[in-house]
Motif scaffolding. Structure first.
Motif, PDB file in Angstrom:
ATOM      1  N   UNK A  49       0.878  -1.175   0.000  1.00  0.00           N
ATOM      2  CA  UNK A  49       0.000   0.000   0.000  1.00  0.00           C
ATOM      3  C   UNK A  49       0.912   1.220   0.000  1.00  0.00           C
ATOM      4  N   UNK A  50       0.574   2.195  -0.834  1.00  0.00           N
ATOM      5  CA  UNK A  50       1.387   3.407  -0.929  1.00  0.00           C
ATOM      6  C   UNK A  50       0.471   4.626  -0.905  1.00  0.00           C
ATOM      7  N   UNK A  51       0.717   5.591  -0.053  1.00  0.00           N
ATOM      8  CA  UNK A  51       1.709   5.563   1.022  1.00  0.00           C
ATOM      9  C   UNK A  51       1.189   4.757   2.214  1.00  0.00           C
ATOM     10  N   UNK A  52       2.082   4.140   2.894  1.00  0.00           N
ATOM     11  CA  UNK A  52       1.737   3.277   4.033  1.00  0.00           C
ATOM     12  C   UNK A  52       0.963   4.061   5.098  1.00  0.00           C
ATOM     13  N   UNK A  53       1.294   5.310   5.300  1.00  0.00           N
ATOM     14  CA  UNK A  53       0.626   6.108   6.352  1.00  0.00           C
ATOM     15  C   UNK A  53      -0.851   6.361   6.047  1.00  0.00           C
ATOM     16  N   UNK A  54      -1.281   6.168   4.815  1.00  0.00           N
ATOM     17  CA  UNK A  54      -2.676   6.365   4.432  1.00  0.00           C
ATOM     18  C   UNK A  54      -3.393   5.039   4.201  1.00  0.00           C
ATOM     19  N   UNK A  55      -2.789   3.991   4.688  1.00  0.00           N
ATOM     20  CA  UNK A  55      -3.320   2.632   4.517  1.00  0.00           C
ATOM     21  C   UNK A  55      -4.776   2.568   4.977  1.00  0.00           C
ATOM     22  N   UNK A  56      -5.665   1.993   4.143  1.00  0.00           N
ATOM     23  CA  UNK A  56      -7.066   1.846   4.569  1.00  0.00           C
ATOM     24  C   UNK A  56      -7.185   0.766   5.640  1.00  0.00           C
ATOM     25  N   UNK A  57      -8.363   0.612   6.176  1.00  0.00           N
ATOM     26  CA  UNK A  57      -8.573  -0.381   7.235  1.00  0.00           C
ATOM     27  C   UNK A  57      -8.301  -1.793   6.723  1.00  0.00           C
ATOM     28  N   UNK A  58      -7.991  -2.666   7.652  1.00  0.00           N
ATOM     29  CA  UNK A  58      -7.786  -4.066   7.318  1.00  0.00           C
ATOM     30  C   UNK A  58      -9.032  -4.678   6.690  1.00  0.00           C
ATOM     31  N   UNK A  59     -10.205  -4.228   7.124  1.00  0.00           N
ATOM     32  CA  UNK A  59     -11.461  -4.758   6.573  1.00  0.00           C
ATOM     33  C   UNK A  59     -11.601  -4.402   5.095  1.00  0.00           C
ATOM     34  N   UNK A  60     -11.217  -3.203   4.711  1.00  0.00           N
ATOM     35  CA  UNK A  60     -11.289  -2.796   3.298  1.00  0.00           C
ATOM     36  C   UNK A  60     -10.315  -3.624   2.470  1.00  0.00           C
ATOM     37  N   UNK A  61      -9.091  -3.749   2.943  1.00  0.00           N
ATOM     38  CA  UNK A  61      -8.092  -4.521   2.200  1.00  0.00           C
ATOM     39  C   UNK A  61      -8.494  -5.992   2.080  1.00  0.00           C
ATOM     40  N   UNK A  62      -9.022  -6.548   3.158  1.00  0.00           N
ATOM     41  CA  UNK A  62      -9.465  -7.942   3.123  1.00  0.00           C
ATOM     42  C   UNK A  62     -10.680  -8.100   2.205  1.00  0.00           C
ATOM     43  N   UNK A  63     -11.569  -7.129   2.194  1.00  0.00           N
ATOM     44  CA  UNK A  63     -12.722  -7.178   1.295  1.00  0.00           C
ATOM     45  C   UNK A  63     -12.287  -7.181  -0.163  1.00  0.00           C
ATOM     46  N   UNK A  64     -11.307  -6.370  -0.496  1.00  0.00           N
ATOM     47  CA  UNK A  64     -10.770  -6.342  -1.861  1.00  0.00           C
ATOM     48  C   UNK A  64     -10.126  -7.685  -2.187  1.00  0.00           C
ATOM     49  N   UNK A  65      -9.342  -8.211  -1.267  1.00  0.00           N
ATOM     50  CA  UNK A  65      -8.672  -9.497  -1.490  1.00  0.00           C
ATOM     51  C   UNK A  65      -9.681 -10.614  -1.723  1.00  0.00           C
ATOM     52  N   UNK A  66     -10.720 -10.655  -0.905  1.00  0.00           N
ATOM     53  CA  UNK A  66     -11.750 -11.692  -1.040  1.00  0.00           C
ATOM     54  C   UNK A  66     -12.534 -11.529  -2.351  1.00  0.00           C
ATOM     55  N   UNK A  67     -12.760 -10.296  -2.753  1.00  0.00           N
ATOM     56  CA  UNK A  67     -13.436 -10.055  -4.029  1.00  0.00           C
ATOM     57  C   UNK A  67     -12.597 -10.612  -5.174  1.00  0.00           C
ATOM     58  N   UNK A  68     -11.320 -10.306  -5.181  1.00  0.00           N
ATOM     59  CA  UNK A  68     -10.438 -10.789  -6.244  1.00  0.00           C
ATOM     60  C   UNK A  68     -10.309 -12.311  -6.229  1.00  0.00           C
ATOM     61  N   UNK A  69     -10.446 -12.933  -5.076  1.00  0.00           N
ATOM     62  CA  UNK A  69     -10.358 -14.395  -4.979  1.00  0.00           C
ATOM     63  C   UNK A  69     -11.548 -15.100  -5.616  1.00  0.00           C
ATOM     64  N   UNK A  70     -12.640 -14.381  -5.832  1.00  0.00           N
ATOM     65  CA  UNK A  70     -13.810 -14.999  -6.470  1.00  0.00           C
ATOM     66  C   UNK A  70     -13.407 -15.505  -7.849  1.00  0.00           C
TER      67      UNK A  70
END
Length: 142
Positions: A49-70
């Protein structure tokens, strides 16, 4: 090229100056993230994630990851990557015949074969590895 969306965030394979490993980009308001995927299995992982200091919540990142796993999103990402870049990013790697897995790098030992070429069969949803001096090729169902 657009793969899909998650809560308004576009998941895309960028085609200009792209490089291995296979990955998608997701742009937030103040951040950009990349997620790696594979032509060997269904794994998807957050790369950075860039920039790291603006990283979204873990829930958002995990939601994106799970979506792509479909299955349909991952198949689309693979299709776009293969059709536009013509690589599954397994060059200069080897295949362990007994362990049934990729070994990073050019490994010379019994039962391990250098990957001479690899391609993605979009219609068959599989990756095909042609190996140097191996008893056959390898087909990995996705």
């Amino acid at each position: 090229m657009r793969v899909g969306t998650y809560k308004g965030h576009v998941i895309a394979v960028l085609l200009r100056d792209e490089h291995c490993p296979p990955h998608v980009h997701v742009a937030g308001k103040d951040w950009d993230a990349r997620f790696r995927f594979s032509f060997l299995d269904g794994d998807v992982e957050l790369w950075d994630v860039d920039p790291e200091r603006r990283r979204p919540s873990g829930a958002v990142l995990e939601g994106i990851r799970q979506t792509l796993r479909q299955r349909h999103y991952l198949a689309r990402a693979r299709r776009i990557w293969w059709e536009k870049l013509q690589t599954v990013c397994l060059d200069n790697h080897s295949w362990d015949w007994e362990a049934d897995e990729v070994v990073p790098g050019l490994v010379i030992r019994r039962g391990v074969y250098v990957i001479a070429s690899a391609r993605h069969d979009v219609a068959g949803r599989r990756t095909i590895l042609n190996l140097v001096r191996a008893p056959g090729s390898v087909e990995i169902e996705l």
